[in-house]
Design a protein around this motif. Structure first.
Motif, PDB file in Angstrom:
ATOM      1  N   CYS A   1       0.833  -1.210   0.000  1.00  0.00           N
ATOM      2  CA  CYS A   1       0.000   0.000   0.000  1.00  0.00           C
ATOM      3  C   CYS A   1       0.867   1.258   0.000  1.00  0.00           C
ATOM      4  O   CYS A   1       0.586   2.221  -0.724  1.00  0.00           O
ATOM      5  CB  CYS A   1      -0.924  -0.001   1.217  1.00  0.00           C
ATOM      6  SG  CYS A   1      -2.195  -1.283   1.178  1.00  0.00           S
ATOM      7  N   ALA A   2       1.923   1.246   0.814  1.00  0.00           N
ATOM      8  CA  ALA A   2       2.780   2.430   0.911  1.00  0.00           C
ATOM      9  C   ALA A   2       3.559   2.663  -0.376  1.00  0.00           C
ATOM     10  O   ALA A   2       3.642   3.793  -0.876  1.00  0.00           O
ATOM     11  CB  ALA A   2       3.731   2.271   2.097  1.00  0.00           C
TER      12      ALA A   2
ATOM     13  N   GLY B   1       1.271   4.835  -2.364  1.00  0.00           N
ATOM     14  CA  GLY B   1       1.727   6.032  -1.658  1.00  0.00           C
ATOM     15  C   GLY B   1       0.837   6.412  -0.502  1.00  0.00           C
ATOM     16  O   GLY B   1       0.845   7.565  -0.054  1.00  0.00           O
ATOM     17  N   THR B   2       0.060   5.460   0.022  1.00  0.00           N
ATOM     18  CA  THR B   2      -0.852   5.758   1.122  1.00  0.00           C
ATOM     19  C   THR B   2      -0.101   5.822   2.442  1.00  0.00           C
ATOM     20  O   THR B   2       0.982   5.263   2.606  1.00  0.00           O
ATOM     21  CB  THR B   2      -1.950   4.685   1.229  1.00  0.00           C
ATOM     22  OG1 THR B   2      -1.329   3.397   1.288  1.00  0.00           O
ATOM     23  CG2 THR B   2      -2.881   4.729   0.046  1.00  0.00           C
ATOM     24  N   GLU B   3      -0.710   6.492   3.405  1.00  0.00           N
ATOM     25  CA  GLU B   3      -0.146   6.588   4.751  1.00  0.00           C
ATOM     26  C   GLU B   3      -0.472   5.300   5.503  1.00  0.00           C
ATOM     27  O   GLU B   3      -1.634   4.916   5.638  1.00  0.00           O
ATOM     28  CB  GLU B   3      -0.753   7.789   5.478  1.00  0.00           C
ATOM     29  CG  GLU B   3      -0.300   7.936   6.920  1.00  0.00           C
ATOM     30  CD  GLU B   3      -1.071   9.027   7.649  1.00  0.00           C
ATOM     31  OE1 GLU B   3      -1.016   9.041   8.895  1.00  0.00           O
ATOM     32  OE2 GLU B   3      -1.732   9.845   6.976  1.00  0.00           O
ATOM     33  N   THR B   4       0.556   4.624   5.987  1.00  0.00           N
ATOM     34  CA  THR B   4       0.350   3.395   6.743  1.00  0.00           C
ATOM     35  C   THR B   4       0.975   3.529   8.120  1.00  0.00           C
ATOM     36  O   THR B   4       1.905   4.314   8.331  1.00  0.00           O
ATOM     37  CB  THR B   4       0.969   2.177   6.033  1.00  0.00           C
ATOM     38  OG1 THR B   4       2.387   2.343   5.966  1.00  0.00           O
ATOM     39  CG2 THR B   4       0.409   2.017   4.629  1.00  0.00           C
ATOM     40  N   ASP B   5       0.454   2.754   9.050  1.00  0.00           N
ATOM     41  CA  ASP B   5       1.005   2.692  10.398  1.00  0.00           C
ATOM     42  C   ASP B   5       0.931   1.241  10.841  1.00  0.00           C
ATOM     43  O   ASP B   5       0.652   0.356  10.028  1.00  0.00           O
ATOM     44  CB  ASP B   5       0.218   3.614  11.342  1.00  0.00           C
ATOM     45  CG  ASP B   5       1.124   4.225  12.410  1.00  0.00           C
ATOM     46  OD1 ASP B   5       2.007   3.496  12.905  1.00  0.00           O
ATOM     47  OD2 ASP B   5       0.952   5.406  12.731  1.00  0.00           O
TER      48      ASP B   5
ATOM     49  N   VAL C   1      -4.114   1.447   7.350  1.00  0.00           N
ATOM     50  CA  VAL C   1      -3.887   2.193   6.113  1.00  0.00           C
ATOM     51  C   VAL C   1      -4.898   3.331   6.085  1.00  0.00           C
ATOM     52  O   VAL C   1      -6.095   3.113   6.312  1.00  0.00           O
ATOM     53  CB  VAL C   1      -4.082   1.309   4.859  1.00  0.00           C
ATOM     54  CG1 VAL C   1      -3.772   2.102   3.594  1.00  0.00           C
ATOM     55  CG2 VAL C   1      -3.214   0.063   4.932  1.00  0.00           C
ATOM     56  N   ARG C   2      -4.413   4.518   5.812  1.00  0.00           N
ATOM     57  CA  ARG C   2      -5.304   5.680   5.737  1.00  0.00           C
ATOM     58  C   ARG C   2      -5.781   5.839   4.305  1.00  0.00           C
ATOM     59  O   ARG C   2      -4.979   5.980   3.372  1.00  0.00           O
ATOM     60  CB  ARG C   2      -4.558   6.937   6.187  1.00  0.00           C
ATOM     61  CG  ARG C   2      -5.455   8.139   6.402  1.00  0.00           C
ATOM     62  CD  ARG C   2      -6.318   7.968   7.628  1.00  0.00           C
ATOM     63  NE  ARG C   2      -7.155   9.144   7.865  1.00  0.00           N
ATOM     64  CZ  ARG C   2      -8.136   9.175   8.738  1.00  0.00           C
ATOM     65  NH1 ARG C   2      -8.408   8.099   9.461  1.00  0.00           N
ATOM     66  NH2 ARG C   2      -8.842  10.266   8.905  1.00  0.00           N
TER      67      ARG C   2
ATOM     68  N   THR D   1      -9.917   4.895   8.042  1.00  0.00           N
ATOM     69  CA  THR D   1      -8.759   4.112   8.457  1.00  0.00           C
ATOM     70  C   THR D   1      -9.109   2.639   8.306  1.00  0.00           C
ATOM     71  O   THR D   1     -10.068   2.152   8.912  1.00  0.00           O
ATOM     72  CB  THR D   1      -8.368   4.405   9.915  1.00  0.00           C
ATOM     73  OG1 THR D   1      -7.983   5.781  10.031  1.00  0.00           O
ATOM     74  CG2 THR D   1      -7.200   3.524  10.349  1.00  0.00           C
TER      75      THR D   1
ATOM     76  N   GLN E   1      -3.482   5.535  16.477  1.00  0.00           N
ATOM     77  CA  GLN E   1      -4.371   6.617  16.045  1.00  0.00           C
ATOM     78  C   GLN E   1      -5.332   7.012  17.163  1.00  0.00           C
ATOM     79  O   GLN E   1      -5.605   8.196  17.377  1.00  0.00           O
ATOM     80  CB  GLN E   1      -5.158   6.189  14.801  1.00  0.00           C
ATOM     81  CG  GLN E   1      -4.318   6.055  13.543  1.00  0.00           C
ATOM     82  CD  GLN E   1      -3.601   4.721  13.454  1.00  0.00           C
ATOM     83  OE1 GLN E   1      -3.600   3.927  14.399  1.00  0.00           O
ATOM     84  NE2 GLN E   1      -2.981   4.460  12.319  1.00  0.00           N
TER      85      GLN E   1
END
Length: 694
Positions: free
Chosen positions: A205-206, A210-214, A218-219, A224, A500
């Protein structure tokens, strides 16, 4: 609120009986076993491909007492050929199992795959009502979540990917990698079998989108998406009961009597990912090197037919049967046949009898998403050894298995010798250890947990949600509360969404949040990199901005010399305190380890505290109760809440109860807490609701 399940395979298959009427027989497999009881209890709709009898579009099941309906999707022969046999099993399956030389990426097949996914999604939308939850299963339907999301932006959608998710350098060979990820990210909750698969997915995904992941999230726009390792379980009690049934015991004995040798068992779908040729080569090497085993050890290979029309599978069958013939031709003697080969499936009763009869079970796939056969054997065997490939997802869950590398033919041959010579006590200890792990992730719990977490806020007690209007002082333990319990403490990553939720609470205008833990503060900050988060560590010895008293290392060293050294015991030196974990000790030995720890003499000014399969030794005068009282004294006017899961949290529960606050126990067991939550996922759902009440 109803459940709508979507899967390629239907839960009951139509069979034409002698009377000429169509009857419905439950499909064999984990998905039907997992979801059919829930659907019977809750009702709803199951949408699946009508592989046979496509003229029957809707059926209410089970046949004897219908409780839910199945909507059967009719596909054209071209779509079956191009989407199912083509893209699903000719592209996604080999790519996900790292067989890139077998993967074929064709535009025509991708177009058919999209059409089939659109058909399934539309069928789900046609029968859905407001508030219904969707649970989509496996790689054949990866685009469905995104299609439903576009039509119903507020729907609750879950997805489970049942096969491996490959490393990014493998996944990026797929020409439609972005489209596949976009489809999956239409879900709210994505489940996979292992942490490695979820890490690979997050990296995809990242790097691809280019998505924001933690950690585990995945945002996607304002949403979320949670991505979690949730390995599917088995119905342990059913397999244990079947294995203990006198009919099964007698059947197993007849199998052994017929062989009159030690029995090696292999049960696989006939698929190139299962490593059957490599296993047969290892058995041939074993017989070549260990002449004494000839006539004394028999390998029983059950090969369940699979995708018989596909040329690759026809070639594999020819190869396997050729190897069986070569081994039997080379080594047979005096009425003994080295390999007994069955090209058919076994019903559950016959399968469990084979599990019980086997001296060793060889589960050696080259790559496997999980492998339920390994779990079934561990639940059924009385004194067998499980040899399990390090490339099977189940290897992470079964610590009592003997790990093997299926690519190492000589090594596998040597491990066979070790398994057959293993002492009975060790065999039983390993089986006990595996059964304990299996009971912690039972099939019904897997289903219930996924659906509850998919429901999210709607599944939480209303009295907890109503507290949001008050200024809250929210105090949480870490392990078992903000993070699932891990076999090894360093692997205790936070529950997806925890970062989050905590970040939202730290920036909330009314609420305050802190973590009170037995860990070192630095460890918690490594899991929760939130500089503004207050963490009180070592049961209250370690406070932000305050150095703990000098550690008494000589006392810790004297204590350590008295700890038991049983297999599975792990000593965690926290510099100021020491914890002895025995979670991974064989169940039969845990009570003796616990007694030994409880009898370790305490030095003056030291105390022993009890936790879940752990004993911790620390200086007296500390504890979570005192830490919580100090935090409450420092924030007058806030309503205190403590959330924890362990016996070490009980004094904190008592402290907030005495202050008129609320105590929340995570999980089961006797407690002074006023309210319960089921697991860390429910904790995160609650914290998220308080952080973002809208």
């Amino acid at each position: 609120m109803a459940i709508i399940v979507l899967s390629n395979r239907e839960p009951y298959a139509p069979r034409t009986g002698p009377d000429g009427h169509v009857h419905w027989v439950a499909s064999i497999g984990g998905l039907t076993t997992a979801l059919d009881p829930v659907m019977q209890r809750e009702g709803g709709t199951w949408i699946a491909w009508a592989e046979t009898h496509p003229e029957i579009r809707t059926v209410h099941l089970p046949e004897a007492q219908p409780r839910y309906r199945v909507e059967r999707i009719t596909l054209s022969s071209d779509d079956v050929r191009l989407s199912y046999h083509g893209f699903s099993n000719g592209a996604l399956w080999p790519m996900s199992h790292y067989f890139l030389e077998r993967a074929q990426y064709r535009r025509e097949e991708w177009d058919a795959y999209r059409r089939v996914n659109e058909t399934f999604a539309q069928a789900a939308l046609d029968c859905a009502e407001d508030g219904d939850m969707f649970w989509v299963h496996d790689y054949q339907l990866a685009l469905v979540p995104g299609l439903i999301r576009r039509a119903r932006p507020d729907a609750r959608i879950g997805f489970f990917w049942h096969i491996p998710w490959p490393a990014q350098d493998v996944f990026r060979t797929l020409p439609w990698d972005r489209e596949l990820l976009d489809g999956l990210l239409g879900a709210d909750l994505i489940g996979m079998h292992t942490p490695a698969y979820t890490r690979h997915f997050l990296e995809a995904c990242a790097r691809t989108l280019g998505t924001e992941t933690d950690v585990g999230t995945v945002r996607v726009g304002e949403r979320t998406v949670q991505v979690e390792a949730r390995p599917i379980g088995i119905d342990v009690a059913t397999f244990e009961a079947l294995a203990a049934n006198p009919v099964t015991v007698d059947r197993a004995q007849r199998l052994r009597d017929n062989l009159r040798t030690l029995m090696l068992l292999c049960v696989d779908r006939l698929d190139y990912s299962k490593g059957i040729p490599e296993r047969l080569a290892a058995f041939s090497s074993f017989l070549e090197r260990h002449t004494a085993a000839r006539g004394r050890v028999t390998l029983v290979q059950v090969a369940v037919p699979s995708r018989e029309r596909a040329p690759a599978y026809q070639q594999l069958r020819t190869q396997v049967e050729g190897l069986v013939g070569r081994i039997n031709g080379q080594f047979s003697q005096d009425g003994w046949t080295p390999v007994h080969y069955l090209y058919r499936g076994l019903d559950r009763e016959e399968l469990v009898a084979h599990y019980r009869a086997a001296d060793a079970m060889l589960v050696t796939p080259l790559r496997d998403g999980l492998n339920l056969v390994a779990k079934e054997f561990a639940a059924s065997s009385q004194d067998g050894v499980l040899l399990l490939s390090r490339f099977a997802g189940a290897a992470d869950e079964l610590p009592g298995a003997v790990e093997v590398n299926p690519y190492d033919v000589d090594g596998l041959s040597a491990t066979l010798v070790r398994a057959l010579r293993m002492p009975l006590e060790e065999k039983k200890a390993r089986l006990d250890q595996m059964r304990q792990a299996l009971r912690q992730s039972d099939l019904r719990a897997w289903t219930a947990d996924f659906l509850r977490d998919l429901a999210g806020k709607a599944a939480l007690p209303s009295e907890l949600l109503r507290l949001e209007d008050r200024p809250l002082l929210i105090l949480c333990d870490y392990d078992g509360t903000l993070a699932p319990i891990a076999r090894v403490p360093r692997d205790a990553d936070p529950q997806p969404g925890a970062l989050q939720a905590l970040s939202g609470l730290l920036h909330h205008p009314r609420h305050r949040v802190a973590v009170v833990t037995g860990r070192r503060s630095a460890q918690v900050y490594s899991f929760l990199p939130l500089p503004d988060l207050t963490v009180v560590g070592l049961h209250g010895m370690e406070w932000p901005g305050q150095a703990p008293p000098a550690p008494q290392r000589e006392v810790l060293e004297r204590l350590a010399r008295q700890f038991p050294s049983a297999r599975g015991v792990r000593v965690e030196d926290k510099r100021w305190t020491v914890a002895v974990h025995y979670r991974n000790v064989a169940p039969a030995e845990q009570s003796s380890v616990q007694r030994a720890l409880d009898q370790v003499p305490l030095e003056s000014g030291w105390e022993r505290i009890e936790g879940k399969a752990v004993r911790e030794f620390r200086p007296s005068g500390y504890g979570k109760g005192r830490a919580v009282r100090a935090l409450m004294d420092g924030t007058p006017g806030w309503y205190p809440i403590f959330i924890g899961d362990d016996t070490t949290d009980e004094e904190a529960f008592l402290a907030v109860n005495a202050a008129g606050g609320l105590s929340v126990k995570v999980g089961t067991g006797e407690t002074a807490a006023q309210v319960r939550l089921h697991d860390p996922a429910a904790v995160v759902a609650l914290l998220s609701a308080w952080a973002n009440p809208g």
